[in-house]
Design an enzyme around this catalytic site. Structure first.
Site, PDB file in Angstrom:
ATOM      1  N   ASN A   6       0.821  -1.330  -0.024  1.00 22.34           N
ATOM      2  CA  ASN A   6      -0.468  -0.197  -0.420  1.00 22.34           C
ATOM      3  C   ASN A   6       1.026   1.339  -0.380  1.00 22.34           C
ATOM      4  OD1 ASN A   6      -1.962   2.245   1.368  1.00 22.34           O
ATOM      5  ND2 ASN A   6      -2.858   0.465   1.498  1.00 22.34           N
ATOM      6  N   HIS A   9       1.346   6.211   1.780  1.00 25.82           N
ATOM      7  CA  HIS A   9       1.710   6.995   2.689  1.00 25.82           C
ATOM      8  C   HIS A   9       2.823   8.005   1.973  1.00 25.82           C
ATOM      9  CE1 HIS A   9      -1.184   6.261   5.536  1.00 25.82           C
ATOM     10  NE2 HIS A   9      -0.705   5.383   5.824  1.00 25.82           N
ATOM     11  N   HIS A  42      -5.663   3.792  -1.313  1.00 21.84           N
ATOM     12  CA  HIS A  42      -7.210   3.440  -0.849  1.00 21.84           C
ATOM     13  C   HIS A  42      -7.331   5.588  -1.784  1.00 21.84           C
ATOM     14  CE1 HIS A  42      -9.875   4.071   2.757  1.00 21.84           C
ATOM     15  NE2 HIS A  42     -10.368   4.459   1.691  1.00 21.84           N
ATOM     16  N   ARG A  44      -9.639   7.927  -1.123  1.00 23.04           N
ATOM     17  CA  ARG A  44     -10.798   8.614  -0.162  1.00 23.04           C
ATOM     18  C   ARG A  44     -10.967   9.416  -0.675  1.00 23.04           C
ATOM     19  NH1 ARG A  44     -10.806   7.763   5.568  1.00 23.04           N
ATOM     20  NH2 ARG A  44      -9.338   6.095   5.845  1.00 23.04           N
ATOM     21  N   ARG A  48      -7.380  12.719   0.229  1.00 25.19           N
ATOM     22  CA  ARG A  48      -6.659  12.846   1.439  1.00 25.19           C
ATOM     23  C   ARG A  48      -5.350  12.967   1.209  1.00 25.19           C
ATOM     24  NH1 ARG A  48      -7.646   9.706   7.558  1.00 25.19           N
ATOM     25  NH2 ARG A  48      -9.802  10.487   6.626  1.00 25.19           N
ATOM     26  N   GLU A  69      -8.621   0.067  -3.144  1.00 25.30           N
ATOM     27  CA  GLU A  69      -9.848   0.121  -1.856  1.00 25.30           C
ATOM     28  C   GLU A  69     -10.195   1.464  -1.605  1.00 25.30           C
ATOM     29  OE1 GLU A  69      -7.469   0.649   1.776  1.00 25.30           O
ATOM     30  OE2 GLU A  69      -6.581  -1.351   1.767  1.00 25.30           O
ATOM     31  N   THR A  99      -6.693   5.796   9.968  1.00 23.94           N
ATOM     32  CA  THR A  99      -6.650   5.178   9.253  1.00 23.94           C
ATOM     33  C   THR A  99      -8.080   4.433   9.012  1.00 23.94           C
ATOM     34  OG1 THR A  99      -5.505   3.537   8.351  1.00 23.94           O
ATOM     35  CG2 THR A  99      -5.789   3.319  10.770  1.00 23.94           C
ATOM     36  N   THR A 100      -8.431   3.321   8.002  1.00 22.71           N
ATOM     37  CA  THR A 100      -9.416   2.613   9.045  1.00 22.71           C
ATOM     38  C   THR A 100      -9.797   1.414   9.726  1.00 22.71           C
ATOM     39  OG1 THR A 100      -9.332   1.868   5.591  1.00 22.71           O
ATOM     40  CG2 THR A 100     -10.560   1.065   7.122  1.00 22.71           C
ATOM     41  N   GLU A 150     -10.602  -9.787   3.134  1.00 26.83           N
ATOM     42  CA  GLU A 150      -9.076  -9.002   3.229  1.00 26.83           C
ATOM     43  C   GLU A 150      -9.821  -9.478   5.107  1.00 26.83           C
ATOM     44  OE1 GLU A 150      -7.374  -5.630   2.256  1.00 26.83           O
ATOM     45  OE2 GLU A 150      -6.158  -6.353   4.044  1.00 26.83           O
ATOM     46  N   HIS A 190      -3.236  -4.566   7.658  1.00 23.10           N
ATOM     47  CA  HIS A 190      -3.470  -3.762   8.982  1.00 23.10           C
ATOM     48  C   HIS A 190      -2.436  -3.975  10.196  1.00 23.10           C
ATOM     49  CE1 HIS A 190      -5.361  -0.046  10.720  1.00 23.10           C
ATOM     50  NE2 HIS A 190      -5.913   0.429   8.889  1.00 23.10           N
TER      51      HIS A 190
HETATM   52  N1  PXP Z   1      -5.545  -3.320   4.062  1.00 24.52           N
HETATM   53  C1  PXP Z   1      -6.598  -2.515   4.052  1.00 24.52           C
HETATM   54  C2  PXP Z   1      -7.918  -2.368   4.175  1.00 24.52           C
HETATM   55  C3  PXP Z   1      -5.894  -1.000   4.573  1.00 24.52           C
HETATM   56  O1  PXP Z   1      -7.041   0.382   4.812  1.00 24.52           O
HETATM   57  C4  PXP Z   1      -5.036  -0.530   5.500  1.00 24.52           C
HETATM   58  C5  PXP Z   1      -5.019   0.587   5.637  1.00 24.52           C
HETATM   59  O2  PXP Z   1      -4.595   1.972   4.649  1.00 24.52           O
HETATM   60  C6  PXP Z   1      -3.893  -1.544   4.707  1.00 24.52           C
HETATM   61  C7  PXP Z   1      -4.577  -2.859   4.024  1.00 24.52           C
HETATM   62  C8  PXP Z   1      -2.109  -1.925   5.476  1.00 24.52           C
HETATM   63  O3  PXP Z   1      -2.758  -0.828   6.558  1.00 24.52           O
HETATM   64  P1  PXP Z   1      -0.577  -0.751   7.356  1.00 24.52           P
HETATM   65  O4  PXP Z   1      -0.727   0.542   6.030  1.00 24.52           O
HETATM   66  O5  PXP Z   1      -1.077  -0.768   8.733  1.00 24.52           O
HETATM   67  O6  PXP Z   1       0.257  -1.556   7.140  1.00 24.52           O
END
Ligand code: PXP
Length: 236
Positions: A6, A9, A42, A44, A48, A69, A99-100, A150, A190
């Site tokens: 992902n 960031h 993602h 959003r 953001r 996402e 975050t989610t 997931e 996550h």
């Molecule tokens: N999976 C989903 C559905 C998420 O929303 C996120 C966070 O954006 C992640 C995985 C990845 O989480 P992390 O950034 O904590 O590794």
């Protein structure tokens, strides 16, 4: 076990100054060159971090697999259909959250989710639902005919000691087994990091890990290529 990264960031850092760098599109290419098997972002509602331009260019340039996402809202569903990612992962979205924060309430939104999943399938887009490791949510996910789930690993990642961590690992394992028995694919993500990911890899039902924050954080110190390769070595 596949590793999907992902890159939100990278865009968060860009947005801190509102400029053009660092570019998440470049980050996606570096992740792929280092061996990542998929790129996750993602889009959003408040844009953001990832924005429409990023998604358009990611769709053009990602060569492995693009996992979008998204919340199941009319605007974003329309964008997903125009973009045609290989996978969409539906997540709950609250404006105030950092975050989610939790999984989807599939049971409570069966009708709407069932409709948008059908819409995605009409466009040959595979669907995953981000849910907490709870039997009732896994069963509801099967009822709305998602391809995959997931599993939200946030609680596992936040365990305060090893005993709690092992207990929460078994909670994830039970849901992963149930999902596979019901014929769904299983991803997880996550809060996974360099210290806890191998424990999660013992859940052999999981096909894909979706990891962002820990890899991008490590990249600040060791570079993105090395951060990805180090995570890949652990996952494999
Ligand atoms: N999976 C989903 C559905 C998420 O929303 C996120 C966070 O954006 C992640 C995985 C990845 O989480 P992390 O950034 O904590 O590794």
């Amino acid at each position: 076990m596949r590793l999907c990264i992902n890159i939100d960031h990278i865009a968060t850092l860009r947005e801190a100054r509102g400029g053009v760098e660092p570019d998440p599109v470049t980050a996606a290419q570096i992740c792929e060159l280092a061996g990542a098997e998929g790129i996750v972002c993602h889009l959003r509602e408040d844009r953001r971090h990832i924005n429409d331009r990023d998604l358009r260019l990611l769709r053009e340039t990602v060569k492995t697999k693009l996992d979008l996402e998204m919340a199941a809202t009319e605007e974003i569903v329309k964008i997903a259909i125009e973009t045609l990612p290989e996978l969409v992962t539906f997540v709950p979205e609250r404006r105030q959250e950092l975050t989610t924060e939790g999984g989807l309430d599939v049971r409570g939104h069966k009708h709407h989710l069932g409709d948008v999943i059908k819409e995605m399938h009409r466009h040959d887009i595979e669907v995953s639902l981000f849910i907490d490791p709870k039997a009732e949510q896994v069963e509801a996910a099967r009822e709305v005919e998602t391809d995959k789930i997931e599993i939200h690993t946030g609680e596992f990642a936040g365990a305060r000691n090893e005993r709690e961590q092992l207990e929460l690992l078994e909670v994830v394992r039970t849901s992963a087994k149930l999902a596979r028995e019901l014929g769904m694919g299983v991803n997880a993500g996550h809060g996974l990091n360099y210290l806890n990911v191998q424990m999660m890899c013992s859940v052999t039902e999981i096909e894909e890990m979706s990891i962002g924050h820990s890899i991008i954080s490590r990249a600040v110190f060791v570079g993105l290529d090395r951060a990805v390769r180090e995570m890949l070595a652990l996952v494999r």
